[in-house]
Design an enzyme around this catalytic site. Structure first.
Site, mmCIF file in Angstrom:
data_model
loop_
_atom_site.group_PDB
_atom_site.id
_atom_site.type_symbol
_atom_site.label_atom_id
_atom_site.label_comp_id
_atom_site.label_asym_id
_atom_site.label_seq_id
_atom_site.Cartn_x
_atom_site.Cartn_y
_atom_site.Cartn_z
ATOM 1 C CG HIS A 1 -1.808 1.403 0.685
ATOM 2 N ND1 HIS A 1 -1.293 2.814 1.569
ATOM 3 C CD2 HIS A 1 -3.423 1.025 0.577
ATOM 4 C CE1 HIS A 1 -2.657 3.334 1.765
ATOM 5 N NE2 HIS A 1 -3.523 2.726 0.963
ATOM 6 C CG ASP A 2 1.637 3.253 3.216
ATOM 7 O OD1 ASP A 2 0.767 3.378 2.951
ATOM 8 O OD2 ASP A 2 1.480 3.476 4.438
ATOM 9 C CB THR A 3 6.208 -0.459 0.274
ATOM 10 O OG1 THR A 3 5.574 -0.947 -0.157
ATOM 11 C CG2 THR A 3 6.085 0.105 1.683
#
Ligand SMILES: *[C@@H]1O[C@H](CO)[C@@H](O)[C@H](O)[C@H]1NC(C)=O
Ligand SMILES: *[C@@H]1O[C@H](CO)[C@@H](O)[C@H](O)[C@H]1NC(C)=O
Ligand SMILES: *[C@@H]1O[C@H](CO)[C@@H](O)[C@H](O)[C@H]1NC(C)=O
Ligand SMILES: *[C@@H]1O[C@H](CO)[C@@H](O)[C@H](O)[C@H]1NC(C)=O
Ligand SMILES: *[C@@H]1O[C@H](CO)[C@@H](O)[C@H](O)[C@H]1NC(C)=O
Ligand SMILES: *[C@@H]1O[C@H](CO)[C@@H](O)[C@H](O)[C@H]1NC(C)=O
Ligand SMILES: *[C@@H]1O[C@H](CO)[C@@H](O)[C@H](O)[C@H]1NC(C)=O
Ligand SMILES: *[C@@H]1O[C@H](CO)[C@@H](O)[C@H](O)[C@H]1NC(C)=O
Length: 436
Positions: free
Chosen positions: A230-232
């Site tokens: 998600h954040d990566t």
């Protein structure tokens, strides 16, 4: 400036941009020394034990483990080495679809057979008269649990949780856990029930449950906000799978003889196109002759419900899990259970990239109350529709008033809560309109 001087200046600039990006990009760090070792990086340690004694035999599998990653196009995952090599061990579903955008409605749909109009990641709860897969499983005595990485304590109710940064020691604390990826906690019938809420567990509980031999039969796993991509990036998520999933594949306590593992993504990244996601059926329950093959049958996240229903002859939710167009049962399971899938021609696959346009109780801009399920529906398990206590069977979809735009009245749906009051806090579960 000559062309070559210009070019080398350009390349130098480009490479320093790349270096700067590399300096800030997160690099995978293991949260523990192994997936079965409890760690302080997950905040609390396990102090509850599951005690399930019986194994209810399924027709094709005795355990199913769902592992959900985030926001990646099919082609991106399919061309990443870890996913390519995993695909050699399983059946790659090449026409598996998320049901909408963004995240939360997809998770809700996988558990409840509908996303109830939700078109955002706000903090919602769903009243206790609305059924979920948990009701169907318990009805047949099948054990279940959801494991949420970096959820700070078992059954945590808050909107998110920010913990010590273990990826970049010394950096600001990081929000590794978000409730929007925890489908079952959103259902009051689960989160408000003291016995059921114990089954929304942490990754330290997972380690505990495997070591103790008490891993349940139906499992939903949500990696944290970095490990699920998600954040990566997909490469970060791939490193996580190398750390977490690969060793578990060879552990008979997890991937037993009759275990099916369904690795997929909540939604596709490019919302202007069809919402096709990478989905892979692996685990020892996958027949040897089908390993390394692909299956282009049209599936959606509702197929996760219908496949489980077919395997254990469960009742249904009477929602999209019983809509034949969107709930084909995974072929190798359909064949052994005698369920007849429908053929959906490529040009007739519904568009699953719409967001926020379906009216429903979780859509403030087009609000309609919760309707009873279609009680006449018959799902892939062949049984009747499960009816929860407090369900008003007369409130059929057809009997409901037309949608109301609550946002025009400066209101939100009554099923929305304020994240501010619950961020980082395990608030006392609430009931109905008493929720914050
Ligand atoms: C937390 O994660 C970091 C980064 O991988 C690791 O160095 C550390 O040992 C972990 N701590 C514990 C208690 O497992
Ligand atoms: C178990 O852990 C949770 C959170 O870590 C804590 O709130 C609770 O008091 C603990 N229970 C026992 C019996 O230790
Ligand atoms: C379960 O596993 C934990 C270690 O993860 C251990 O401390 C505990 O005693 C075990 N409980 C049982 C009932 O085996
Ligand atoms: C999903 O991925 C596939 C393959 O990369 C692509 O064809 C499709 O257009 C994508 N859809 C979205 C919404 O990104
Ligand atoms: C959904 O995907 C289709 C096919 O690529 C595209 O024509 C349409 O504009 C997309 N819809 C949205 C809302 O992005
Ligand atoms: C079944 O799914 C299709 C495709 O999303 C949809 O058009 C249809 O309205 C659904 N039927 C019901 C009864 O919900
Ligand atoms: C479900 O319960 C809620 C809250 O009590 C109520 O508002 C709603 O009318 C009920 N819906 C159905 C279909 O029973
Ligand atoms: C909604 O709130 C805005 C300001 O927040 C105000 O200007 C508007 O008049 C309100 N509308 C209604 C219908 O109350």
């Amino acid at each position: 400036m000559s062309t070559s001087t210009f070019l080398s200046a350009f390349l130098l600039a480009a490479s320093s941009v790349r270096l700067a990006a590399a300096a800030t990009a997160l690099v995978f760090e293991p949260p523990s020394t192994g997936p079965l070792v409890q760690t302080a990086n997950y905040t609390s340690f396990s102090n509850t034990t599951l005690n399930d004694k019986t194994v209810v035999k399924g027709k094709v599998f005795n355990r199913i483990i769902h592992v959900w990653l985030e926001n990646t196009d099919f082609a991106t995952a399919a061309s990443t080495p870890t996913f390519e090599s995993l695909a050699e061990k399983g059946i790659l579903l090449t026409s598996h679809h998320s049901v909408t955008h963004p995240s939360e409605p997809n998770y809700i749909a996988s558990a409840g057979g509908d996303f109830f109009g939700a078109g955002d990641d706000n903090m919602y709860h769903i009243p206790s008269n609305i059924s979920s897969v948990v009701d169907l499983l318990e009805d047949k005595g099948i054990s279940w649990a959801s494991y949420q990485e970096n959820m700070p304590t078992g059954g945590f109710y808050g909107f998110d949780y920010t913990a010590t940064n273990y990826i970049q020691p010394g950096a600001a604390p990081y929000t590794y856990y978000m409730r929007k990826h925890n489908p079952l906690v959103i259902f009051d019938a689960v989160s408000q029930d003291p016995d059921r809420v114990k089954r929304i567990r942490t990754f330290n509980d997972f380690a505990n449950d495997v070591v103790n031999g008490t891993l349940p039969q139906w499992i939903f796993v949500t990696p944290n906000m970095v490990n699920d991509a998600h954040d990566t990036t997909i490469d970060f998520a791939a490193s996580f799978l190398e750390y977490w999933l690969l060793p578990l594949l060879t552990d008979p306590r997890v991937n037993g003889e009759d275990t099916l593992i369904l690795l997929t993504f909540d939604e596709n990244h490019t919302s202007t196109e069809q919402n096709t996601v990478f989905a892979l059926a692996i685990g020892n329950a996958v027949p040897h002759n089908l390993r390394g093959t692909t299956d282009d049958t049209v599936y959606t996240h509702y197929s996760l419900l219908s496949t489980v229903q077919a395997n254990w002859n469960l009742k249904s939710l009477g929602r999209q899990d019983t809509n034949a167009t969107v709930s084909n049962v995974f072929s190798f399971v359909a064949e052994k259970t005698g369920y007849k899938n429908v053929h959906v021609p490529v040009n007739e696959v519904p568009m699953f990239n719409l967001s926020g346009v379906a009216p429903g109780p979780l859509n403030s801009a087009a609000f309609v109350p919760f309707a009873a399920p279609n009680l006449k529906a018959r799902g892939a398990g062949g049984g009747s529709v499960f009816i929860r206590p407090g369900l008003n069977e007369k409130l059929t979809a057809a009997s409901l008033p037309p949608p109301v735009d609550l946002t025009a009245l400066n209101k939100t749906t009554p099923w929305q809560m304020s994240p501010e009051t619950t961020s980082g806090k395990d608030i006392i579960p609430c009931a109905g309109s008493s929720c914050p």
